[in-house]
Enzyme design. Structure first.
Site, short mmCIF file in Angstrom:
data_model
loop_
_atom_site.label_atom_id
_atom_site.label_comp_id
_atom_site.label_asym_id
_atom_site.label_seq_id
_atom_site.Cartn_x
_atom_site.Cartn_y
_atom_site.Cartn_z
N LYS A 77 12.87 4.67 -10.54
CA LYS A 77 11.43 4.39 -10.49
C LYS A 77 10.76 4.96 -11.75
CE LYS A 77 7.48 4.92 -7.31
NZ LYS A 77 7.06 5.43 -5.99
N SER A 152 4.58 2.42 -3.10
CA SER A 152 4.50 2.19 -4.53
C SER A 152 5.84 1.87 -5.18
CB SER A 152 3.91 3.44 -5.20
OG SER A 152 4.74 4.57 -4.98
N SER A 176 6.03 5.38 0.58
CA SER A 176 6.31 4.54 -0.60
C SER A 176 7.77 4.23 -0.85
CB SER A 176 5.69 5.16 -1.85
OG SER A 176 4.28 5.10 -1.78
#
Length: 486
Positions: A77, A152, A176
């Site tokens: 990420k 996210s 997330s």
């Protein structure tokens, strides 16, 4: 090379047998991911040169037959520090930032022999639930390109779902990892707070953030958590509790296990298809020998309200460092120091980030701290106490991961509605518990995830329960039409 229908163990066998080299695998992985990314936009940047160089070094040394992660391509990420590789946290503010170090989780994955092929897209500074607030554009759901991938960690989840990689690391502040795992029909684990070091993770809310793996299967997920868990001298909030082998008892089944089904998590606002999938999962667990009983977690309903005071408050503090002076975006038209601060932050942050900074700063201000932040902290304690009571009698809690399947990219969304989408995942972060999402059904062709919540540092039991369900259902075997499964 796409990874649909494959797992770490099958790829490892091919590497050990010499059916494919780590370099060939890495080149094919990047080629396929780039092709898919024309439609999905799961990646912010590919680290092709370093990935191939690392693969060549692994081939030269030889694949370790006892290490299933040796030579496996993965993705990170975009809020995890990666040495020499863009780490923008999905923002304009850090759109030119290349760290000089690897974060601990990234370093541990490298030490385990994995090869990072790139950074995945995310909501700006992890503030969002749909990966639509990213400076790098929206990510799309591989199951339906008109739907959101969640957030996210939407890019990380979409990359796994599309068959780009078998493993990606995401971060979870209020759901997330788990919510995008649900929307993409994959497995996502948020470990216990402190189980995995946060050093090198760009902070959103420091008392809530946690790094965890997104994978295609439960056992793959356990293998990755084995690699990244443990005490870190750089992170004083990381736990020194012994890290067990999370795969050791994964196949022991659920016979005799007590599973709680909280009535508050199946009430108003939860889609009928989602309710039906969770009740069917409960019946499957009963069939496999577990006891499933209804319980109450009465204070969970206050979780969202408390979270959206605590998380923005911590964010407003953490994001003070982005001032246009030391690194990141700097406004070019400022005439003095104060103007430089204001213009750099005004131009460098997106609307959602500004909104949360303002809410957080207000909640921490002298006149409102007791009325807002202190009260939210007290509610957090009530939520923790609720979970403690249930775990006196039960091993695992079963709930939906999200109230609905993935929703449309095109819908106009007001912030409050978006915040409520995390209503089922937020209490787990507030209590610091481990939680994971596992594929549990479909609604109009879109995946539904079930959430399993465990006692602190008892990820092993969650994996055991999740694996039993996975092995007795076929939801995880179904793939989106992206990535080669036409």
């Amino acid at each position: 090379m796409d990874y649909l229908g494959k797992d770490i163990f099958s790829i490892h066998e091919s590497l050990v047998n010499g059916d494919i080299t780590a370099e060939e695998l890495t080149r094919q992985t990047i080629e396929n991911a780039k092709k898919n990314d024309e439609d999905i936009n799961a990646f912010v940047v590919f680290d092709e040169e370093n990935a191939i160089k690392q693969a060549q070094e692994i081939d030269k040394a030889g694949i370790d037959p006892d290490n299933v992660l040796s030579g496996i391509p993965v993705a990170m990420k975009d809020n995890m520090l990666t040495k020499g590789v863009l780490t923008s946290a999905g923002s304009k503010m850090l759109s030119n930032f290349k760290p000089i170090i690897d974060g601990t989780a990234v370093a541990k994955m490298k030490e385990a022999g994995t090869i990072n092929i790139g950074k995945t897209n995310m909501d700006e500074f992890a503030m969002g639930g749909s990966t639509e607030t990213s400076f790098h554009g929206k990510t799309k759901n591989p199951w339906n390109l008109d739907k959101v991938p969640g957030g996210s960690s939407g890019g990380a989840a979409a990359a796994v779902a599309a068959g780009d990689v078998l493993v990606s690391l995401g971060s979870d502040t209020g759901g997330s990892i788990r919510q995008p795992a649900s929307f993409n029909g994959i497995v996502g684990m948020k470990p216990t707070y402190g189980r995995v070091s946060r050093w090198g993770l760009i902070a959103f809310a420091s008392s809530l953030d946690q790094i965890g793996p997104l994978t295609r299967t439960v056992k793959d997920n356990a293998v990755v958590l084995n690699a990244i868990a443990g005490k870190d001298e750089h992170d004083m909030t990381s736990s020194n509790k012994e890290v067990p082998d999370f795969t050791a008892n994964i196949d022991k089944g659920v016979k005799g296990m007590k599973i709680a089904l909280p009535k508050e998590y199946l009430g108003e606002g939860v889609d009928k298809d989602v309710q039906d999938a969770i009740l069917a999962a409960a019946d499957k667990y009963r069939e496999l020998g577990a006891t499933v009983e209804e319980v109450s977690l009465p204070n969970s309903k206050y979780g969202v309200a408390a979270y959206y005071i605590i998380a923005p408050s911590e964010a407003s503090s953490n994001l003070q460092r982005f001032d246009g002076i030391r690194y990141g975006y700097r406004a070019q038209d400022a005439k003095n120091l104060e103007e430089l601060y204001v213009k750099s932050r005004s131009q460098g942050f997106g609307d959602e980030v500004k909104r949360r900074i303002m809410v957080g700063t207000y909640s921490l201000s002298a006149g409102f701290f007791d009325a807002y932040f202190k009260k939210a902290a007290e509610v957090r304690t009530l939520i923790i106490d609720d979970f403690k009571k249930v775990f006196q009698d039960y091993d695992v809690i079963l709930t939906p991961t999200a109230p609905t399947p993935a929703y449309s990219l095109k819908d106009e969304k007001d912030p409050i509605t978006m915040y409520m989408n995390d209503i089922l995942t937020i209490p787990v972060n507030m209590a610091g518990l481990p939680g994971m999402s596992v594929p549990a059904g479909f609604s109009d062709g879109l995946p539904i995830g079930m959430q399993l919540i465990g006692k602190p540092f008892d990820e092993s039991t969650l994996y055991q329960a999740a694996y039993a369900f996975e092995q007795n259902t076929d939801f995880h075997k179904q793939d989106p039409k992206m990535g080669g499964a036409q």
